[in-house]
Design a protein around this motif. Structure first.
Motif, mmCIF file in Angstrom:
data_model
loop_
_atom_site.group_PDB
_atom_site.id
_atom_site.type_symbol
_atom_site.label_atom_id
_atom_site.label_comp_id
_atom_site.label_asym_id
_atom_site.label_seq_id
_atom_site.Cartn_x
_atom_site.Cartn_y
_atom_site.Cartn_z
ATOM 1 N N HIS A 32 15.653 5.132 -4.112
ATOM 2 C CA HIS A 32 14.269 5.124 -3.616
ATOM 3 C C HIS A 32 13.334 5.373 -4.795
ATOM 4 N N LEU A 182 10.099 11.532 -0.273
ATOM 5 C CA LEU A 182 9.255 10.786 0.665
ATOM 6 C C LEU A 182 9.973 10.613 1.999
ATOM 7 N N CYS A 183 11.288 10.340 1.944
ATOM 8 C CA CYS A 183 12.070 10.232 3.180
ATOM 9 C C CYS A 183 12.035 11.547 3.949
HETATM 10 ZN ZN ZN Z 1 12.784 7.524 0.458
#
Ligand code: ZN
Length: 194
Positions: A32, A182-183
């Protein structure tokens, strides 16, 4: 803009032309990242392409050994995606010729077009828009050398390594979704197609 644009100039140019965007992205390998870079989007803009190619060619020309070889230099891209940069650099340097390697699918080795001959001792500058893992550049270097050519340099617009490049980017990488901040915050992501 100067003939060799600064890192800030390049980043601004990438953002203006849509080649660099902020967000939350997942690469095919599962990593990511907070930045998306697609140089092809920037290369649509002819003036932007010219700024990048001329700037990169000036960095190459600063190497006196390579400068002396320019009249006989071949500019070779490891894939068709590198062609806009390769032609731009060849034009700016006034190098001898451009060609490229390609493959129909990932399971076959890189090859050159039928009848393309690499002459013995041919001086080759490998050029690409972006260095990701370096795997393709390593493969095309082997291909050139197996045909008798000599790779004298590598020039890419964007790279995490200290080569000839126009800008180094500083997006935050996460090795997987599980490691991604962010996840964890529930931010949706876009899947990246390379
Ligand atoms: Zn992420």
């Amino acid at each position: 803009m100067e003939l060799v644009p600064t890192q800030d100039d390049v980043v601004a140019l990438l953002r203006r032309t849509g080649g660099l965007r902020d967000g939350h992205f997942e690469y095919p390998g599962g990593q990511h990242i907070t930045e998306y870079l697609q140089v092809a989007l920037t290369m649509r803009d002819y003036q932007a392409a010219k700024v990048l190619s001329v700037g990169l060619s000036r960095k190459v020309r600063a190497n006196t050994e390579i400068r002396a070889m320019i009249p006989e230099l071949s500019v070779v891209a490891p894939a068709t995606g590198g062609l806009p940069v390769a032609y731009g650099v060849c034009e700016a340097l006034r190098a001898r010729q451009v060609y490229w390697a390609e493959r129909e699918n990932d399971s076959e080795p890189l090859h050159f077009r039928q009848y393309l001959e690499v002459s013995k001792g041919e001086k080759v500058l490998l050029v690409d828009d972006i260095l990701r893992t370096g795997q393709k550049l390593a493969e095309v270097k082997k291909l050139v050398e197996a045909r008798g050519g000599e790779v004298v340099g590598v020039a890419v617009d964007f790279s995490p390594l200290p080569l000839y490049y126009m800008a180094q980017l500083d997006g935050t990488y996460y090795s997987s979704a599980a490691a991604c901040d962010l996840c964890k915050r529930g931010v949706p992501f876009d899947k990246v197609r390379l």
